[in-house]
Motif scaffolding. Structure first.
Motif, PDB file in Angstrom:
ATOM      1  N   UNK A 547     -31.262 -28.750  -0.853  1.00 18.71           N
ATOM      2  CA  UNK A 547     -30.311 -29.812  -1.191  1.00 18.71           C
ATOM      3  C   UNK A 547     -31.009 -30.887  -2.027  1.00 18.71           C
ATOM      4  N   UNK A 548     -30.211 -31.709  -2.697  1.00 20.28           N
ATOM      5  CA  UNK A 548     -30.801 -32.843  -3.419  1.00 20.28           C
ATOM      6  C   UNK A 548     -30.665 -34.079  -2.549  1.00 20.28           C
ATOM      7  N   UNK A 549     -31.698 -34.887  -2.560  1.00 19.96           N
ATOM      8  CA  UNK A 549     -31.662 -36.149  -1.815  1.00 19.96           C
ATOM      9  C   UNK A 549     -31.851 -37.275  -2.830  1.00 19.96           C
ATOM     10  N   UNK A 550     -30.954 -38.234  -2.807  1.00 18.88           N
ATOM     11  CA  UNK A 550     -31.070 -39.377  -3.718  1.00 18.88           C
ATOM     12  C   UNK A 550     -31.535 -40.592  -2.918  1.00 18.88           C
ATOM     13  N   UNK A 551     -32.640 -41.189  -3.364  1.00 21.38           N
ATOM     14  CA  UNK A 551     -33.186 -42.336  -2.657  1.00 21.38           C
ATOM     15  C   UNK A 551     -33.133 -43.562  -3.560  1.00 21.38           C
ATOM     16  N   UNK A 552     -32.615 -44.656  -2.987  1.00 24.09           N
ATOM     17  CA  UNK A 552     -32.600 -45.921  -3.754  1.00 24.09           C
ATOM     18  C   UNK A 552     -33.518 -46.875  -3.009  1.00 24.09           C
ATOM     19  N   UNK A 553     -34.783 -46.879  -3.394  1.00 25.60           N
ATOM     20  CA  UNK A 553     -35.797 -47.714  -2.739  1.00 25.60           C
ATOM     21  C   UNK A 553     -35.721 -47.583  -1.231  1.00 25.60           C
ATOM     22  N   UNK A 554     -35.841 -48.742  -0.551  1.00 26.88           N
ATOM     23  CA  UNK A 554     -35.765 -48.708   0.913  1.00 26.88           C
ATOM     24  C   UNK A 554     -34.329 -48.841   1.394  1.00 26.88           C
TER      25      UNK A 554
END
Ligand code: GLY
Length: 594
Positions: A547-554
């Motif tokens: 799967x793709x995981x999108x992270x926006x900083x913390x």
């Protein structure tokens, strides 16, 4: 010059005000309660409900100047009098006077206040439509004769020309009577009674002097009677100024002339058609951007993209620098103000120009290679079948080089080649299905269509969910999401209405992350690892799936199919437009970026 734009506007409005009409304000070009219209296309559109009796009018007699956008004529831009945006001078009687007074007012204003000799004027009258059961408008003929028109100055026309409605959806409507101005023998053959009426070149429509609103057109195309009779008139200000001054085209009015001159001075090979297209399209783009619409591949955003990209191509055609578009936009804004036909500004000049710059940067890069590819395509015989460029190549120009379909059609026509719109549309739909399928395979995040705006709204949705958890508690989670070109919609479990303070705190959270310019990072991993990393995810996939995981900083980490903005700084300002109940225990937020 005999008449300026400002003066013509003033004379028209003063005339009606002196005859007890109340001047109402110019509305936004985005219709509020009309789903069937992309843009306000007539002065009556914002007040259409007063003609059906659903809304009380400010007065039984009204008048105004309304900025209108008409997208059906975009391909005709460049001739003497078509424009994609214009100012409509309008006057209305709502259940007050009817045909006779409307015709009397029109003749009085044109002949006594604008001093047009009556023999230069022609009027049309509706000849009836048996199939639809709508009788001929014989009254108008009688009233035109009464004010001094001769038989050969009255032209009878059918449903297509002389029955006015706002569009194909529900609309008050009726037969209309239009006034044309004779621009003279050098523009074509004169009209003989019952003969051909050249309304393209010689006779220019200056005023729809009366739509006699008697019927309501229903969604299914049938008609019923309205509860009372009304009059709706509309006159294109730029056209009126053109005819009053004896100009050859609307581009000689001060709305366009200084812009055309400026563009010509900065071009190596100016041609009239390109100059007109550039001036018209940039003006309309400025108006659409000011209404909060951004370029995209659907609906209003697509109209804007088409206009901007066509203008960009014509700037290239005349051998000017691509950045010229920015100076043209600035001057256009200043000139609208100078001519007293500017809208209420929702954005500053700098903000509007910055949006044009983004689209220009994006497309100018693609345009050169796209044109090379196009020339390459048409130079090979095997790419042209029965005079048509192969649909898959037209689609490639759209998909890879961002050429709106209409632009490829225009380029092809310049080379005497045709393109097939139906086949293009089939490929377009097929492509949409495929990309939807790809997203569906991973995690649906509510995007039916992906473009720059929906992508930004998608990233804002992730931040919204994070903000709601922070402000309302970690138990809050997504129950549904849907994103269109205009807004995000997010459903989440929560028992009560949010307070204004909570709404503000969530908005502040999202805007704070936006202002920090946080990079949005995409990683691929197994579903199991994603869960371990603490990523939020709605739909459990089978074990072992990547799967793709999108992270926006913390701030946010979600399993998601994307696409997302690269950086939160690209999003603009986030606002919660509405918070309401969706179903028991589920609240719904509508959010926008501007
Ligand atoms: N609503 C009248 C016209 O647009 O012609």
């Amino acid at each position: 010059m005999k008449y300026t734009v400002k003066e013509v506007k003033r004379i028209f409005l003063d005339y009606f005000k002196n005859h007890e009409h109340k001047q109402i304000k110019n509305s936004s070009i985005i219709p509020e309660n009309v789903d069937s219209l992309l843009f306000i296309n007539a002065g009556m559109a914002p007040i259409k409900n007063v003609f059906t009796g659903q809304q009380i009018p400010e007065s039984k007699r009204m008048c105004n100047m309304q900025i209108c956008i008409r997208t059906n004529d975009i391909d005709s831009i460049g001739d003497r009098h078509h424009l994609s945006s214009f100012c409509m001078l309008g006057s209305w009687s709502v259940g007050d006077y009817f045909k006779e007074d409307a015709i009397r007012f029109a003749t009085d204003l044109l002949t006594n206040h604008f001093n047009i000799p009556i023999e230069k004027l022609y009027a049309t009258a509706f000849s009836g439509d048996e199939k639809r059961g709508i009788p001929a408008d014989t009254d108008s003929e009688i009233y035109w004769k009464k004010v001094g028109f001769k038989d050969n100055q009255i032209v009878k026309c059918g449903f297509e020309d002389n029955f006015w409605r706002m569009g194909d959806g529900e609309s008050p409507c009726g037969p209309c009577t239009e006034v044309f101005y004779d621009t003279g023998a050098e523009h074509g053959k004169s009209y003989e009674e019952s003969g051909y009426f050249d309304d393209k070149k010689r006779y220019i429509e200056i005023w729809n002097a009366g739509v006699f609103m008697q019927y309501l057109q229903k969604e299914d195309g049938t008609y019923t009677n309205l509860p009372f009779n009304s009059v709706d008139t509309g006159s294109g200000l730029e056209r009126l100024v053109m005819t009053l001054n004896g100009f050859d085209s609307v581009y000689e009015t001060e709305v366009y002339k200084p812009i055309l001159e400026f563009v010509a001075q900065n071009a190596k090979t100016p041609n009239t058609q390109s100059l007109r297209i550039i001036a018209d399209h940039i003006k309309t783009s400025v108006l659409i951007l000011n209404a909060g619409i951004e370029p995209s591949n659907a609906k209003r955003g697509y109209v804007l993209r088409r206009l901007l990209r066509r203008a960009i191509r014509h700037i290239r055609t005349i051998g000017a620098e691509p950045s010229l578009i920015l100076e043209v936009a600035k001057r256009t804004i200043d000139n609208l103000i100078e001519c007293d036909i500017a809208p209420d500004w929702n954005f500053s000049k700098e903000e509007i120009v910055a949006k044009i710059m983004q689209e220009n940067d994006k497309f100018s890069k693609l345009l050169g290679n796209g044109l090379k590819e196009f020339n390459n395509f048409i130079s090979r015989e095997e790419n042209i079948e029965s005079g048509e460029l192969k649909p898959e190549l037209v689609f490639k120009l759209y998909d890879t080089f961002g050429f709106p379909f209409e632009m490829t059609r225009e380029l092809a026509e310049e080379n005497n080649i045709k393109v097939n719109e139906e086949e293009f549309n089939k490929l377009f739909e097929k492509h949409k299905e495929v990309s939807k399928g790809d997203i569906g395979k991973v995690f649906k995040c509510g995007l039916a269509e992906t473009n720059e705006i929906t992508t930004k709204l998608h990233t804002a949705t992730h931040l919204l969910q994070a903000g709601l958890k922070k402000v309302l508690g970690d138990h809050v989670s997504q129950k549904g999401s849907n994103i269109t070109d205009e807004r995000l919609r997010f459903d989440f479990n929560f028992e009560r209405k949010m307070t204004p303070e909570e709404i503000k705190a969530v908005e502040d959270f999202v805007n704070d992350v936006i202002s920090k310019n946080v990079q949005v990072v995409k990683e691929e991993m197994s579903y199991e690892d994603a869960q371990k990393s603490g990523a939020l995810g709605l739909f459990a996939n089978k074990y072992g799936d990547v799967v793709s995981v999108y992270t926006i900083g913390e701030y946010s980490k979600e399993i998601c199919g994307g696409p997302h903005a690269e950086n939160t700084g690209d999003l603009g300002k986030f606002k919660i437009a509405k918070e309401e109940s969706s179903s028991a225990g589920v609240r719904r937020i509508k959010g926008i970026l501007n």
